[in-house]
Design a protein around this motif. Structure first.
Motif, short mmCIF file in Angstrom:
data_model
loop_
_atom_site.label_atom_id
_atom_site.label_comp_id
_atom_site.label_asym_id
_atom_site.label_seq_id
_atom_site.Cartn_x
_atom_site.Cartn_y
_atom_site.Cartn_z
N ASP A 138 4.40 55.65 11.21
CA ASP A 138 4.93 54.31 11.61
C ASP A 138 6.43 53.98 11.23
OD1 ASP A 138 2.73 54.03 13.26
OD2 ASP A 138 1.80 52.73 11.91
N GLU A 139 6.31 54.31 9.72
CA GLU A 139 7.66 53.72 9.07
C GLU A 139 8.82 54.80 9.54
OE1 GLU A 139 6.76 54.10 5.18
OE2 GLU A 139 5.90 52.22 4.86
N LEU A 140 8.61 56.26 9.37
CA LEU A 140 9.46 57.06 9.93
C LEU A 140 9.88 57.01 11.33
CD1 LEU A 140 8.29 60.24 8.28
CD2 LEU A 140 10.21 59.12 7.62
N THR A 141 8.76 56.49 12.30
CA THR A 141 9.49 56.13 13.73
C THR A 141 10.44 55.16 13.81
OG1 THR A 141 7.01 56.96 14.26
CG2 THR A 141 8.44 55.57 16.05
N VAL A 142 10.10 54.13 12.80
CA VAL A 142 11.10 53.03 13.08
C VAL A 142 12.32 53.52 12.45
CG1 VAL A 142 11.72 50.67 12.08
CG2 VAL A 142 9.40 51.23 12.91
N GLU A 143 12.56 54.16 11.36
CA GLU A 143 13.54 54.60 10.62
C GLU A 143 14.49 55.58 11.43
OE1 GLU A 143 14.67 57.14 6.46
OE2 GLU A 143 12.82 56.22 6.83
N LEU A 144 13.76 56.56 12.11
CA LEU A 144 14.40 57.58 12.84
C LEU A 144 14.64 57.30 14.34
CD1 LEU A 144 12.33 60.78 11.37
CD2 LEU A 144 14.64 59.80 10.61
#
Length: 239
Positions: free
Chosen positions: A103-109
């Motif tokens: 979830d965090e990487l999806t938002v970040e990337l």
């Protein structure tokens, strides 16, 4: 008409007419959103099988038979994807960490992260990430009492059990009492092959015809004759 003619156009029309129903069933039964597409594919294959196997002499309600078949196949798929036993806490914790990281990487990337990116974030190997992903989907068993989401609200009062229609008593009676082993012994080799491919391999009549070197119409006739022969033998043995 399709069972009699084997028309590709007719089966395509049937599949198209039931697409919305299969999509709704997949959406309501999916534990996680990523399972919806898989369940839809499972449902459409189950529908194909229902079209070939439906017997109007046993029941005239194809809708109930089709939905029951589709839901049954989806339940089997979900059961294969889940565990009904207690799993180690560490596996659950890794699953939670994995989902949070994704979830965090999806938002970040602003896109779905790759396996190597997830591995770097968690500071584990790519093989470990794949292992966690495999285990993550096997933590929770799906209960038939699971509330379903309605199209226009977050949750309604219905459960998965409510989606399963009452079957025609004929199906339950055959499933409960018929001694298949003794009935199959009275069939010839071709009849046994057709029954095997239809009910055990779940092949379409077209596939069976290609395998046995006969037409789809001949497969349909053999199947109809064989089922009637088995019904007659069953009635005789029950007397």
């Amino acid at each position: 008409m399709y069972q009699e003619t084997g028309s590709e156009e007719l089966v395509e029309q049937i599949l198209e007419n039931y697409q919305t129903t299969v999509k709704k069933l997949a959406s309501k039964m999916a534990r996680d959103f990523h399972l919806v597409d898989d369940l839809y594919q499972v449902g459409m294959l189950a529908l194909l099988g229902a079209i070939d196997k439906f017997d109007s002499e046993v029941s005239h309600n194809f809708d109930a038979y089709a939905v029951s078949t589709i839901v049954g196949k989806m339940k089997h798929y979900l059961r294969d994807k889940t565990w009904s036993i207690r799993v180690p806490r560490t596996i659950k914790e890794m699953g939670y960490r994995l989902q949070k990281t994704i979830d965090e990487l999806t938002v970040e990337l602003q896109r779905s992260p790759r396996i190597d990116e997830i591995a770097d974030k968690l500071e584990v190997s790519e093989e470990k990430v794949l292992e966690i992903m495999e285990n993550k989907g096997n933590i929770h068993a799906l209960s038939l009492d699971t509330p379903m989401k309605a199209d226009n609200q977050e949750q309604d009062s219905h459960t998965l059990m409510d989606m399963i229609p009452d079957q025609d008593p004929g199906f339950l009676d055959v499933d409960r009492k018929m001694d298949l082993s003794s009935l199959l012994e009275d069939l010839d080799e071709q009849q046994r092959q057709v029954i095997h491919y239809v009910y055990y391999e779940e092949w379409s009549q077209r596939q069976i015809g290609e395998k046995l070197g006969i037409s789809q119409m001949q497969v349909s006739r053999i199947l109809r004759k064989t089922l009637q022969q088995m019904r007659d033998a069953y009635v005789k043995n029950s007397e």
